[in-house]
Design a protein around this motif. Sequence first.
Motif, PDB file in Angstrom:
ATOM      1  N   VAL A 195       0.831  -1.293  -0.119  1.00 15.80           N
ATOM      2  CA  VAL A 195       0.001  -0.049  -0.089  1.00 15.80           C
ATOM      3  C   VAL A 195       0.951   1.239   0.091  1.00 15.80           C
ATOM      4  CG1 VAL A 195      -1.917   1.290   1.283  1.00 15.80           C
ATOM      5  CG2 VAL A 195      -1.942  -1.230   0.939  1.00 15.80           C
ATOM      6  N   TYR A 196       0.576   2.242  -0.891  1.00 13.87           N
ATOM      7  CA  TYR A 196       1.438   3.337  -0.942  1.00 13.87           C
ATOM      8  C   TYR A 196       0.458   4.601  -0.734  1.00 13.87           C
ATOM      9  CZ  TYR A 196       4.858   0.333  -3.108  1.00 13.87           C
ATOM     10  OH  TYR A 196       5.498  -0.788  -3.317  1.00 13.87           O
ATOM     11  N   GLU A 197       0.962   5.627  -0.347  1.00 15.19           N
ATOM     12  CA  GLU A 197       0.450   7.081  -0.256  1.00 15.19           C
ATOM     13  C   GLU A 197       0.893   7.620  -1.216  1.00 15.19           C
ATOM     14  OE1 GLU A 197      -0.857  10.829   2.795  1.00 15.19           O
ATOM     15  OE2 GLU A 197       0.946   9.323   3.055  1.00 15.19           O
ATOM     16  N   GLY A 198       0.033   7.778  -2.478  1.00 15.50           N
ATOM     17  CA  GLY A 198       0.347   8.448  -3.832  1.00 15.50           C
ATOM     18  C   GLY A 198       0.190   9.760  -3.837  1.00 15.50           C
ATOM     19  N   THR A 199       0.601  10.479  -5.083  1.00 16.55           N
ATOM     20  CA  THR A 199       0.277  11.717  -5.283  1.00 16.55           C
ATOM     21  C   THR A 199      -0.442  11.581  -6.718  1.00 16.55           C
ATOM     22  OG1 THR A 199       2.021  12.739  -4.112  1.00 16.55           O
ATOM     23  CG2 THR A 199       0.882  14.261  -5.724  1.00 16.55           C
ATOM     24  N   VAL A 200      -1.740  12.312  -6.889  1.00 15.71           N
ATOM     25  CA  VAL A 200      -2.552  12.310  -8.205  1.00 15.71           C
ATOM     26  C   VAL A 200      -1.792  13.285  -9.179  1.00 15.71           C
ATOM     27  CG1 VAL A 200      -4.553  12.777  -9.290  1.00 15.71           C
ATOM     28  CG2 VAL A 200      -4.510  11.675  -7.101  1.00 15.71           C
ATOM     29  N   ARG A 201      -1.313  12.821 -10.139  1.00 18.21           N
ATOM     30  CA  ARG A 201      -0.242  13.612 -11.087  1.00 18.21           C
ATOM     31  C   ARG A 201      -1.270  14.011 -12.445  1.00 18.21           C
ATOM     32  NH1 ARG A 201       3.321  15.804  -8.325  1.00 18.21           N
ATOM     33  NH2 ARG A 201       4.739  14.170  -7.348  1.00 18.21           N
ATOM     34  N   SER A 202      -2.279  13.398 -12.713  1.00 16.15           N
ATOM     35  CA  SER A 202      -3.072  13.543 -14.011  1.00 16.15           C
ATOM     36  C   SER A 202      -4.342  12.910 -13.829  1.00 16.15           C
ATOM     37  CB  SER A 202      -2.415  13.446 -15.388  1.00 16.15           C
ATOM     38  OG  SER A 202      -2.240  12.102 -15.408  1.00 16.15           O
ATOM     39  N   ILE A 203      -5.526  13.585 -14.386  1.00 16.36           N
ATOM     40  CA  ILE A 203      -6.817  13.136 -14.424  1.00 16.36           C
ATOM     41  C   ILE A 203      -7.367  12.884 -15.771  1.00 16.36           C
ATOM     42  CG2 ILE A 203      -9.359  13.395 -13.880  1.00 16.36           C
ATOM     43  CD1 ILE A 203      -8.252  14.762 -11.268  1.00 16.36           C
ATOM     44  N   MET A 204      -7.717  11.620 -16.025  1.00 15.16           N
ATOM     45  CA  MET A 204      -8.265  11.296 -17.372  1.00 15.16           C
ATOM     46  C   MET A 204      -9.568  10.838 -17.256  1.00 15.16           C
ATOM     47  SD  MET A 204      -5.732  11.814 -19.561  1.00 15.16           S
ATOM     48  CE  MET A 204      -3.881  12.247 -19.136  1.00 15.16           C
ATOM     49  N   PRO A 205     -10.430  10.818 -18.406  1.00 14.96           N
ATOM     50  CA  PRO A 205     -11.918  10.124 -18.310  1.00 14.96           C
ATOM     51  C   PRO A 205     -11.883   9.019 -17.652  1.00 14.96           C
ATOM     52  CG  PRO A 205     -11.371  11.258 -20.374  1.00 14.96           C
ATOM     53  CD  PRO A 205     -10.118  11.230 -19.731  1.00 14.96           C
ATOM     54  N   TYR A 206     -10.986   8.051 -17.910  1.00 17.41           N
ATOM     55  CA  TYR A 206     -10.745   6.752 -17.597  1.00 17.41           C
ATOM     56  C   TYR A 206     -10.241   6.343 -16.270  1.00 17.41           C
ATOM     57  CZ  TYR A 206      -6.489   7.151 -19.794  1.00 17.41           C
ATOM     58  OH  TYR A 206      -5.249   7.715 -20.174  1.00 17.41           O
ATOM     59  N   GLY A 207      -9.908   7.525 -15.489  1.00 18.58           N
ATOM     60  CA  GLY A 207      -9.035   7.437 -14.273  1.00 18.58           C
ATOM     61  C   GLY A 207      -8.178   8.176 -13.904  1.00 18.58           C
ATOM     62  N   CYS A 208      -7.220   8.015 -12.990  1.00 16.88           N
ATOM     63  CA  CYS A 208      -6.124   8.933 -12.890  1.00 16.88           C
ATOM     64  C   CYS A 208      -4.990   8.257 -12.678  1.00 16.88           C
ATOM     65  CB  CYS A 208      -6.473   9.795 -11.831  1.00 16.88           C
ATOM     66  SG  CYS A 208      -6.785   8.825 -10.029  1.00 16.88           S
ATOM     67  N   PHE A 209      -3.940   9.109 -12.986  1.00 18.00           N
ATOM     68  CA  PHE A 209      -2.416   8.518 -12.666  1.00 18.00           C
ATOM     69  C   PHE A 209      -1.972   8.914 -11.234  1.00 18.00           C
ATOM     70  CE2 PHE A 209      -2.939   8.055 -17.292  1.00 18.00           C
ATOM     71  CZ  PHE A 209      -2.590   6.858 -17.471  1.00 18.00           C
ATOM     72  N   VAL A 210      -1.393   8.151 -10.647  1.00 17.17           N
ATOM     73  CA  VAL A 210      -0.938   8.157  -9.275  1.00 17.17           C
ATOM     74  C   VAL A 210       0.767   7.882  -9.224  1.00 17.17           C
ATOM     75  CG1 VAL A 210      -1.455   7.738  -6.871  1.00 17.17           C
ATOM     76  CG2 VAL A 210      -3.230   7.776  -8.437  1.00 17.17           C
ATOM     77  N   GLU A 211       1.262   8.879  -8.761  1.00 22.35           N
ATOM     78  CA  GLU A 211       2.732   8.624  -8.496  1.00 22.35           C
ATOM     79  C   GLU A 211       2.809   8.025  -7.043  1.00 22.35           C
ATOM     80  OE1 GLU A 211       6.756  11.235  -9.094  1.00 22.35           O
ATOM     81  OE2 GLU A 211       5.449  11.904  -7.612  1.00 22.35           O
ATOM     82  N   ILE A 212       2.969   6.555  -7.181  1.00 26.46           N
ATOM     83  CA  ILE A 212       3.479   5.953  -5.763  1.00 26.46           C
ATOM     84  C   ILE A 212       4.715   5.886  -5.071  1.00 26.46           C
ATOM     85  CG2 ILE A 212       1.458   4.322  -6.333  1.00 26.46           C
ATOM     86  CD1 ILE A 212       3.609   2.317  -7.453  1.00 26.46           C
ATOM     87  N   LEU A 213       5.712   6.199  -6.246  1.00 27.37           N
ATOM     88  CA  LEU A 213       7.272   6.534  -5.642  1.00 27.37           C
ATOM     89  C   LEU A 213       7.677   7.531  -6.819  1.00 27.37           C
ATOM     90  CD1 LEU A 213       8.532   2.734  -5.074  1.00 27.37           C
ATOM     91  CD2 LEU A 213       7.900   4.414  -3.243  1.00 27.37           C
ATOM     92  N   PRO A 214       8.760   8.028  -6.409  1.00 26.50           N
ATOM     93  CA  PRO A 214       9.293   9.200  -7.227  1.00 26.50           C
ATOM     94  C   PRO A 214       9.666   8.520  -8.452  1.00 26.50           C
ATOM     95  CG  PRO A 214      10.221   9.425  -5.020  1.00 26.50           C
ATOM     96  CD  PRO A 214       9.307   8.506  -5.069  1.00 26.50           C
ATOM     97  N   GLY A 215       9.118   9.196  -9.739  1.00 26.01           N
ATOM     98  CA  GLY A 215       9.165   8.810 -10.922  1.00 26.01           C
ATOM     99  C   GLY A 215       8.636   7.440 -11.273  1.00 26.01           C
TER     100      GLY A 215
END
Length: 774
Positions: A636-656
């Motif tokens: 389990v990771y505490e990630g940061t939402v980087r971008s939002i798309m119609p089908y979901g969002c991309f989450v940065e779980i670790l740097p890069g």
Amino acid sequence: MNVITKSVQLPDGRTITIETGKVAKQADGAAVLRMGNTVLLATVCAAKDAVPGTDFMPLQVDYREQYSAAGRFPGGFTKREGKASDEEILTSRLVDRALRPLFPSNYHAEVYVQVMLLSADGVDQPDAPAGFAASAAMACSDIPFEHYISEVRVARINGEYVVNPTFQQMEEADMDIMVGATKDNIMMVEGEMKEVAEQDLIGALKAAAEAIKPMCELQYELAKEKGTDVKREYDHEINDEELREQIKSELYKPAYDINHQALEKHARQDAFDKVLADFLEKYDAAHTDLSEEDLEEKHAEATRYYDDVMRDAMRRCILDEGLRLDGRATTDIRPIWCEVSPLPMPHGSAIFQRGETMSLSTCTLGTKMDEKLIDGVLEKSYQRFLLHYNFPPFSTGEAKAQRGVGRREIGHGHLAWRGLKGQIPADFPYTVRLVSQILESNGSSSMATVCAGTLALMDAGVPMKKPVSGIAMGLIKNPGEDKYAILSDILGDEDHLGDMDFKTTGTRDGLTATQMDIKCDGLSFEILEEALMQAKAGREHILNCMMETISEPRAEMKPQVPRIVAFDIPKEFIGAVIGPGGKIIQQMQEDTGATITIEETDGKGHVQVSAPNKDSIDAALAKIKAIVAVPEVGEVYEGTVRSIMPYGCFVEILPGKDGLLHISEIDWKRLETVEEAGIKEGDKIKVKLMEIDPKTGKYKLSHRVLMEKPEGYVERERRPRPERGERRGGRRDERHGEGRGERPARQPRRYEHHNEEQAPKDFNDSLDHNNDVE
């Protein structure tokens, strides 16, 4: 042109060639030395007459390396050679020390020797043959010179002594010494070792002496063929033999008696000065017919003769009675006093006093950023152990201004550096700088620097392999006499008036460095071995005194020392830690206040993190380890939402490292848009890594699995997905009039919350994914 060429072979068969008569013909003497693709030009010029009043040998030796010799541009803005580097100065000193004793004692004309490196391929070391080239230039001149010399480097490699080893061979050596000698006598030795025995050093000196003999014989042949074996006439001293005899008869006994008084340095000098002053007063009274100018000349002559008297009295007192200037026996060591941490803020500090010589040394620990760049003609590297030696005038009671660092300071500091550097562990993460301030001096301040440096290193908590001590030895041996005396821990006057200055440093288990200058002829290897064994006993005594003050490095470094953590990361992560243009590593340093360095060594990334406090280091370590960490399925990771798309969002779980949180994996309930869940860019969200695509390495994330499943929740059935080929085939049949009839209306595009396998892996294939969802 009358070009003369001579050659000599080294023990391994390599050839050294000396050529004269082609270039630099207006110099008094010039010789070109070639060994392989290494070429040196040596020239010598001497003034026709001495400067009036000169009573010493005004010799200047300059060794310089041209960057063009190795096909390189000099660094810096001017792009040209500047002042001599430390390495060039050290090589100049090696040549100077071998040549200087061989000029006639009454020859005082200014002599300038210049040696230039003109070609170098990085195979052979050019400093080794520099002395040979300089002496060959002397042989090609009519400048008075008593014996020709040569210099060689001797290394012990796999138990064998190798003369003038290559750079590559030196990587396996446990001994590296430079030896200058005539065909009969060793004149100069300097080098470093990895705790070797005294007998091993003697073996190296014998190997050097054998290699040097044919080089010296070549120079005698060269001088004879060129016609410079007959030297120029000179008359640089005006001597009054009657005055010489008068001083010897009247002042020898008073000078001898002063030796018996065992006075301290300044009191002894005052006593010697008074004897001469009383004599000159009586002399002036008895010679009132002489003009003031004549009396001044007589005073200068009398001073020179009195120096000879003092020298003879001191030497006879030691040889006949075993009594030295300060009352010690020949093997006695002066009283020693040590103290560590005399200064509160340096990372390490120590005072070492032996007799009237005192060094205050400080140790500073720094990061990789503090390493010294060595940018020489044949070497470009970084130095992580530095030692600087300072000799202010007040240390000897002189009333004069302190100028820049001179050749003597560079040479003495280098010897101490050689003695200590092998005891700094290779994996010690700090850059280390020792500074030795000589506060008092009367004999071997360089050896005091070694002792004080050892104490300061241990006070700073540097985990030295073994402590090192050093001692300077002397010798009294008159020509034609079998009697001699070896002196332990020599005074400044014993160095000046004696026949040898022999310094050795070492641990309890062997020698680490040595420097020797010999001023007499016919010094046997038996005497040298005896001196080495006497020096060993003296070093052990000094080391015991040091260990009474601090016996081992401090277990904890002082609070003001920056803390360093060093570790390795896989090579492929180096770029990720640095970032484009250094953006990531610079941001980490700004965020944490730590200094981070990284370099590739042995196929790994070696990382150093340093900071004045533990919190900064921990923060930096967490960021670096997050970058190099490999995500694991199920974590389990505490990630940061980087971008939002119609089908979901991309989450940065670790740097890069980003993964897709599909809209169906955000919540158990059905969502039409990501925004409906209240998610926006920059938000923190906990996710679980569900799967890593084995082909693409893309990450599939879920947030809903971390939520409680609603009571009665039923997963919706997946609609069968027709094969891609069947759909296209049907359309193809239809186009050819063989279709299955009316094409059914296409269902609206949507994302079912239960349709996990249909989520796109990342933004790049999202369009393909949308076209495929039914």
